[in-house]
Design an enzyme around this catalytic site. Structure first.
Site, short mmCIF file in Angstrom:
data_model
loop_
_atom_site.label_atom_id
_atom_site.label_comp_id
_atom_site.label_asym_id
_atom_site.label_seq_id
_atom_site.Cartn_x
_atom_site.Cartn_y
_atom_site.Cartn_z
N ASP A 25 8.13 -4.24 12.73
CA ASP A 25 6.93 -3.67 11.91
C ASP A 25 6.31 -4.76 11.05
O ASP A 25 6.97 -5.60 10.30
CB ASP A 25 7.87 -2.65 10.66
CG ASP A 25 6.77 -1.96 9.84
OD1 ASP A 25 5.76 -2.24 9.94
OD2 ASP A 25 7.41 -1.00 9.08
N ASP B 66 11.73 2.72 4.92
CA ASP B 66 10.79 2.39 6.08
C ASP B 66 11.32 2.11 7.12
O ASP B 66 11.17 2.74 8.29
CB ASP B 66 9.58 1.53 5.52
CG ASP B 66 10.16 0.28 5.21
OD1 ASP B 66 11.16 0.17 4.58
OD2 ASP B 66 9.35 -0.77 5.18
N GLY C 164 16.09 -0.50 3.92
CA GLY C 164 14.58 0.18 3.33
C GLY C 164 14.36 1.45 4.06
O GLY C 164 14.79 1.76 5.22
N ASN D 82 0.93 -1.12 0.09
CA ASN D 82 0.00 0.00 -0.05
C ASN D 82 0.87 1.14 0.03
O ASN D 82 1.93 1.17 0.33
CB ASN D 82 -1.06 -0.07 1.31
CG ASN D 82 -1.95 -1.01 1.02
OD1 ASN D 82 -2.55 -1.05 0.31
ND2 ASN D 82 -2.20 -1.65 2.24
#
Length: 258
Positions: free
Chosen positions: A130, A110, A108, A11
């Site tokens: 996560d 994130d 990454g 997403n």
């Protein structure tokens, strides 16, 4: 206001941040082929529904683990919001923390954003878990440096692989089992027990091993949509912080403005 864009493998999450507070958020399936114009039509309608206008946005910050999606989001920011976006890890938005790993460029975005935000919220050594497409365990030391971690298949990815490989197994929704029994009486409950309690065991086992390796008191922070689901049945987490990535993007934007 700040518009943050967190591009994950599954997403894309858009959020409006005003004076450090998240005032709205929306998500859309990740598709690198989606054009800036398509994003703009969708986002403009959602902004209006929440009582905002495009002119309210004066900064855009993007964090992405899908490089192919970046171009169209860059065009979105410049064409429809009139700003050059900040891209986490690049230029004025370079990482403000040390990535103490052999290949820092491979970490990454994130995960670095989560590390930044978690360190700002919680002092000391940290493990950040996560729950996304993959489930990642990241280790951050008391100085805020990123030390590395673990990548495991996400629970939905594991379930999809199981169903795809076994012709007679049905597709089931991820949920906590109705009771604590590990003896499933139907195929569906056996699958749910295996996936759910197996995942809890993985979380607890890896956290225990990481803590032993770190050798100092460690706080465990969970983030991602499924964190709350697991929190009900394990004592492994010290805190749930659902918005770490957005908060990290807000930190990046604040640092670039300074």
């Amino acid at each position: 206001m700040l518009l943050t864009i967190d591009v994950g493998n599954t997403n894309v999450v858009f959020a409006l941040v005003k004076e450090g507070d998240i005032v709205a958020r929306w998500r859309i399936a990740t598709d690198p082929r989606r054009t800036a114009d398509e994003y703009a039509v969708w986002l403009h309608q959602l902004l209006e529904l929440e009582g905002f206008a495009r002119s309210d946005v004066d900064t855009v910050a993007i964090g992405t683990v899908v490089p192919r999606a970046l171009h169209n989001l860059d065009v979105l920011a410049q064409k429809y919001f009139g700003v050059k976006p900040l891209v986490a890890g690049q230029g004025a938005a370079s990482w403000p923390i040390m990535l103490d790993v052999p290949e820092p460029q491979s970490v990454g975005a994130d995960r670095v954003l989560n590390a930044m935000a978690a360190h700002a919220l919680h002092p000391g050594d940290l493990i950040v878990i996560d729950f996304g497409t993959a489930t990642t365990f990241d280790v951050i030391d008391y100085d805020g440096a990123y030390k590395g971690g673990i990548i495991a298949p996400g629970i939905n990815l594991s379930l999809d692989a199981l169903v795809a490989a076994a012709a007679k197994l049905p597709r089931i929704a991820i949920a906590a089992p109705a009771d604590d029994s590990l003896v499933g009486r139907t195929t569906e409950t056996q699958m749910l027990i295996g996936v759910y309690w197996g995942y809890v065991a993985m979380i607890e086992g890896l956290v225990q091993r990481l803590k032993a390796e770190i050798g100092r008191p460690v706080k465990v922070i969970a983030t991602g949509g499924l964190a709350i689901l697991f929190d009900k049945h394990t004592g492994a987490f010290d805190a749930i912080e659902p918005d770490l990535t957005i908060q990290g993007l807000a930190q990046i934007a604040a640092g670039a403005r300074a």
